[in-house]
Design a protein around this motif. Structure first.
Motif, mmCIF file in Angstrom:
data_model
loop_
_atom_site.group_PDB
_atom_site.id
_atom_site.type_symbol
_atom_site.label_atom_id
_atom_site.label_comp_id
_atom_site.label_asym_id
_atom_site.label_seq_id
_atom_site.Cartn_x
_atom_site.Cartn_y
_atom_site.Cartn_z
ATOM 1 N N PHE A 1 0.818 -1.217 0.000
ATOM 2 C CA PHE A 1 0.000 0.000 0.000
ATOM 3 C C PHE A 1 0.847 1.261 0.000
ATOM 4 N N CYS A 2 0.265 2.326 -0.497
ATOM 5 C CA CYS A 2 0.875 3.644 -0.416
ATOM 6 C C CYS A 2 0.827 4.099 1.037
ATOM 7 N N THR A 3 1.961 4.462 1.596
ATOM 8 C CA THR A 3 2.060 4.745 3.031
ATOM 9 C C THR A 3 1.709 6.192 3.389
ATOM 10 N N GLY A 4 0.910 6.835 2.542
ATOM 11 C CA GLY A 4 0.462 8.183 2.855
ATOM 12 C C GLY A 4 -0.532 8.236 3.989
ATOM 13 N N THR A 5 -1.104 7.078 4.340
ATOM 14 C CA THR A 5 -2.029 7.020 5.464
ATOM 15 C C THR A 5 -2.101 5.602 6.002
ATOM 16 N N PHE A 6 -2.266 5.480 7.303
ATOM 17 C CA PHE A 6 -2.469 4.186 7.959
ATOM 18 C C PHE A 6 -2.846 4.450 9.415
ATOM 19 N N PHE A 7 -3.504 3.489 10.029
ATOM 20 C CA PHE A 7 -3.773 3.498 11.461
ATOM 21 C C PHE A 7 -2.743 2.594 12.134
ATOM 22 N N ALA A 8 -2.291 2.982 13.321
ATOM 23 C CA ALA A 8 -1.310 2.134 14.001
ATOM 24 C C ALA A 8 -1.305 2.399 15.499
ATOM 25 N N LYS A 9 -0.783 1.427 16.223
ATOM 26 C CA LYS A 9 -0.503 1.580 17.641
ATOM 27 C C LYS A 9 0.961 1.971 17.810
ATOM 28 N N ARG A 10 1.231 2.758 18.818
ATOM 29 C CA ARG A 10 2.606 3.124 19.139
ATOM 30 C C ARG A 10 3.381 1.895 19.612
ATOM 31 N N ASP A 11 4.672 1.841 19.290
ATOM 32 C CA ASP A 11 5.602 0.798 19.754
ATOM 33 C C ASP A 11 5.286 -0.596 19.214
ATOM 34 N N ILE A 12 4.685 -0.682 18.027
ATOM 35 C CA ILE A 12 4.454 -2.013 17.456
ATOM 36 C C ILE A 12 5.728 -2.587 16.849
ATOM 37 N N PHE A 13 6.715 -1.727 16.578
ATOM 38 C CA PHE A 13 7.998 -2.188 16.059
ATOM 39 C C PHE A 13 9.071 -2.054 17.124
ATOM 40 N N ASN A 14 10.004 -2.975 17.101
ATOM 41 C CA ASN A 14 11.204 -2.855 17.930
ATOM 42 C C ASN A 14 12.107 -1.809 17.286
ATOM 43 N N LEU A 15 12.603 -0.871 18.069
ATOM 44 C CA LEU A 15 13.439 0.184 17.523
ATOM 45 C C LEU A 15 14.701 -0.384 16.869
ATOM 46 N N ASP A 16 15.225 -1.465 17.412
ATOM 47 C CA ASP A 16 16.416 -2.089 16.820
ATOM 48 C C ASP A 16 16.123 -2.585 15.406
ATOM 49 N N GLU A 17 14.901 -3.058 15.182
ATOM 50 C CA GLU A 17 14.503 -3.498 13.847
ATOM 51 C C GLU A 17 14.559 -2.328 12.861
ATOM 52 N N TYR A 18 14.112 -1.176 13.301
ATOM 53 C CA TYR A 18 14.134 0.006 12.451
ATOM 54 C C TYR A 18 15.561 0.465 12.191
ATOM 55 N N ILE A 19 16.389 0.468 13.219
ATOM 56 C CA ILE A 19 17.789 0.868 13.046
ATOM 57 C C ILE A 19 18.484 -0.057 12.058
ATOM 58 N N TYR A 20 18.206 -1.361 12.168
ATOM 59 C CA TYR A 20 18.772 -2.312 11.209
ATOM 60 C C TYR A 20 18.338 -1.959 9.789
ATOM 61 N N MET A 21 17.055 -1.612 9.623
ATOM 62 C CA MET A 21 16.550 -1.284 8.294
ATOM 63 C C MET A 21 17.188 -0.004 7.765
ATOM 64 N N LEU A 22 17.385 0.992 8.629
ATOM 65 C CA LEU A 22 18.063 2.213 8.208
ATOM 66 C C LEU A 22 19.483 1.910 7.731
ATOM 67 N N ASP A 23 20.182 1.071 8.462
ATOM 68 C CA ASP A 23 21.542 0.692 8.071
ATOM 69 C C ASP A 23 21.535 -0.078 6.756
ATOM 70 N N PHE A 24 20.565 -0.972 6.619
ATOM 71 C CA PHE A 24 20.475 -1.778 5.404
ATOM 72 C C PHE A 24 20.214 -0.895 4.186
ATOM 73 N N VAL A 25 19.299 0.058 4.328
ATOM 74 C CA VAL A 25 18.971 0.954 3.218
ATOM 75 C C VAL A 25 20.180 1.804 2.847
ATOM 76 N N LYS A 26 20.930 2.244 3.828
ATOM 77 C CA LYS A 26 22.127 3.048 3.565
ATOM 78 C C LYS A 26 23.157 2.249 2.786
ATOM 79 N N GLU A 27 23.287 0.974 3.121
ATOM 80 C CA GLU A 27 24.266 0.121 2.453
ATOM 81 C C GLU A 27 23.763 -0.391 1.105
ATOM 82 N N ASN A 28 22.442 -0.393 0.919
ATOM 83 C CA ASN A 28 21.842 -0.918 -0.312
ATOM 84 C C ASN A 28 20.822 0.096 -0.837
ATOM 85 N N PRO A 29 21.287 1.230 -1.333
ATOM 86 C CA PRO A 29 20.374 2.337 -1.666
ATOM 87 C C PRO A 29 19.472 2.096 -2.870
ATOM 88 N N ASN A 30 19.706 1.063 -3.645
ATOM 89 C CA ASN A 30 18.933 0.867 -4.878
ATOM 90 C C ASN A 30 17.912 -0.262 -4.793
#
Length: 322
Positions: free
Chosen positions: A154-183
Motif C-alpha cells: 500500500f501507499c504509506t500516505g495514510t495508515f492506522f497504528a498503535k505506538r511501539d508495534i515495532f522494535n526500535l532495533d529493527e528500524y535501526i537495522y533497516m536504516l543501516d540496510f537501506v544506507k548500504e543498499n540504496p537501490n
C-alpha cells in the motif's frame, strides 16, 4: 475514542497542505487531537493556538537515534511509531485530507495496524518502482514471501497504528540496510515499511487489518473525482457514509492548476485560513496562491541548484569550463 490522535508529517514546502489537512479534520471529525511532526525547526503557533495542535520536531524528539536519523523525505513519519503522543493514531501525509467519518476504520481492538487495501493492482514494473526490487528481497530476506502479498502493498500516505508495534532495533537495522543498499527500496520509507509490516504480520508479531480507505488521486479521472468528491460553496458533499483519505500522491493540488482536481483541498485550505488566521475572500485567495507560487519557486530553485552542481562536477572531471 480513548488515547487517540491524528499525526501529520510535513516540512516547509508542504506545510500549507498540512494546514488544509488540519482543516479537513476539524470539518469532519471535530476536536480530535492533532499532532504535526515537522521536518525543520519552524513552528506552527496559529495551529497550536486555534486547533490545539501538538508539534514534534528535531528539538523535542526524545530518542537520539530518531532525532539524528529519522527526519527527511520518507523518514519523518516513522517517528510516530515510537513518539506518538497517543497509544493509537491515524497517520496522514501533508498532501491528504480526510473525507467523511474515516474513524470508522479505526479498529484497534482487533488490530495493531490497519492499512489501505488497494482497489487497483500495479503491474510488476510499477511494483518494482513503487516498493522494492523483488530479486533483491529474495536475496537479503529469504524467509519473507513477498509474492504472497502482491496486490496488497500500500501507499504509506495514510495508515492506522498503535505506538511501539515495532522494535526500535529493527528500524535501526533497516536504516543501516537501506544506507548500504540504496537501490533496493524506492520512494523513501514506502518499500521497507511495507516489508516491516507484512513480515511482522506473517510471523505473528502484529495483528494486521486491511480496508480500502485511501483514494490515490492520479489513479482516477477528473470526472470520477468530481462526481465522488463534490464541493459546494459552503460545504463538502459526502455521499451516504462514504469515508476515505484523499491523497494527492503525484501532481499537487493548487488554486491555479486546472490539470489536477484540487477543490476538496482548496476548500479545506480556505477553511483553515478563515478559522486560524481570520482571513477570507480576495485576501485569502491571494495568500493561498502566494503559498502555491512560493512552493513551486522553491522546487524549481532546488532543481536548478542540483543541475548546476552536476554541471560543475562534470566540468571538474572533463576540464570543460561553464
Amino acid at each position: 475514542m480513548e488515547d487517540f490522535g491524528i499525526i501529520i508529517a510535513c516540512y516547509d514546502q508542504d506545510y500549507h497542505y498540512a494546514k488544509g489537512c488540519c482543516g479537513s479534520i476539524r470539518y469532519f471529525l471535530g476536536d480530535v487531537p492533532i499532532c504535526l511532526i515537522i521536518d525543520g525547526e519552524f513552528s506552527a503557533p496559529e495551529l497550536e493556538k486555534v486547533y490545539g495542535v501538538k508539534v514534534i520536531n528535531h528539538l523535542n524528539v526524545k530518542n537520539r537515534i530518531l532525532r539524528e536519523r529519522s527526519f527527511g523525505w520518507g523518514l519523518t513519519k516513522m517517528v510516530a511509531f515510537w513518539e506518538s503522543p497517543w497509544k493509537n493514531f491515524l497517520f496522514l501525509d501533508a498532501d491528504t485530507i480526510v473525507w467523511g467519518d474515516i474513524l470508522k476504520y479505526a479498529n484497534f481492538k482487533d488490530f495493531d495496524v490497519i492499512v489501505d487495501r488497494p482497489l487497483y493492482k500495479d503491474s510488476f514494473a510499477e511494483f518494482s518502482q513503487f516498493f522494492f526490487k523483488p530479486q533483491e528481497i529474495e536475496k537479503h530476506f529469504p524467509k519473507f514471501d513477498w509474492q504472497k502479498h502482491f496486490g496488497e502493498y500500500f501507499c504509506t500516505g495514510t495508515f492506522f497504528a498503535k505506538r511501539d508495534i515495532f522494535n526500535l532495533d529493527e528500524y535501526i537495522y533497516m536504516l543501516d540496510f537501506v544506507k548500504e543498499n540504496p537501490n533496493i527500496f524506492w520512494l523513501g520509507e514506502q518499500g521497507f515499511l511495507n516489508l516491516m509490516i507484512f513480515r511482522d504480520a506473517d510471523v505473528g508479531k502484529l495483528r494486521l487489518g486491511q480496508s480500502s480507505f485511501q483514494v490515490i488521486v492520479p489513479k482516477f479521472t477528473t470526472n470520477e473525482l468530481k462526481n465522488r468528491f463534490s464541493v459546494a460553496k459552503n460545504g463538502l458533499l459526502v455521499q451516504g457514509d462514504d469515508a476515505c483519505v484523499i491523497h494527492w500522491a503525484g501532481p499537487k493540488p493548487t488554486l491555479y492548476n486546472s490539470q489536477v482536481y484540487s477543490e476538496p483541498m482548496n476548500f479545506c485550505r480556505r477553511k483553515c485560513m478563515q478559522e486560524v488566521q481570520g482571513i477570507t475572500g480576495l485576501p485569502a485567495e491571494a495568500l493561498l496562491k502566494l503559498e502555491d507560487i512560493n512552493r513551486n519557486l522553491s522546487i524549481y530553485q532546488k532543481k536548478l541548484v542540483r543541475k548546476l552542481r552536476k554541471a560543475m562536477k562534470l566540468s571538474v572531471k572533463t576540464g570543460v569550463n561553464y
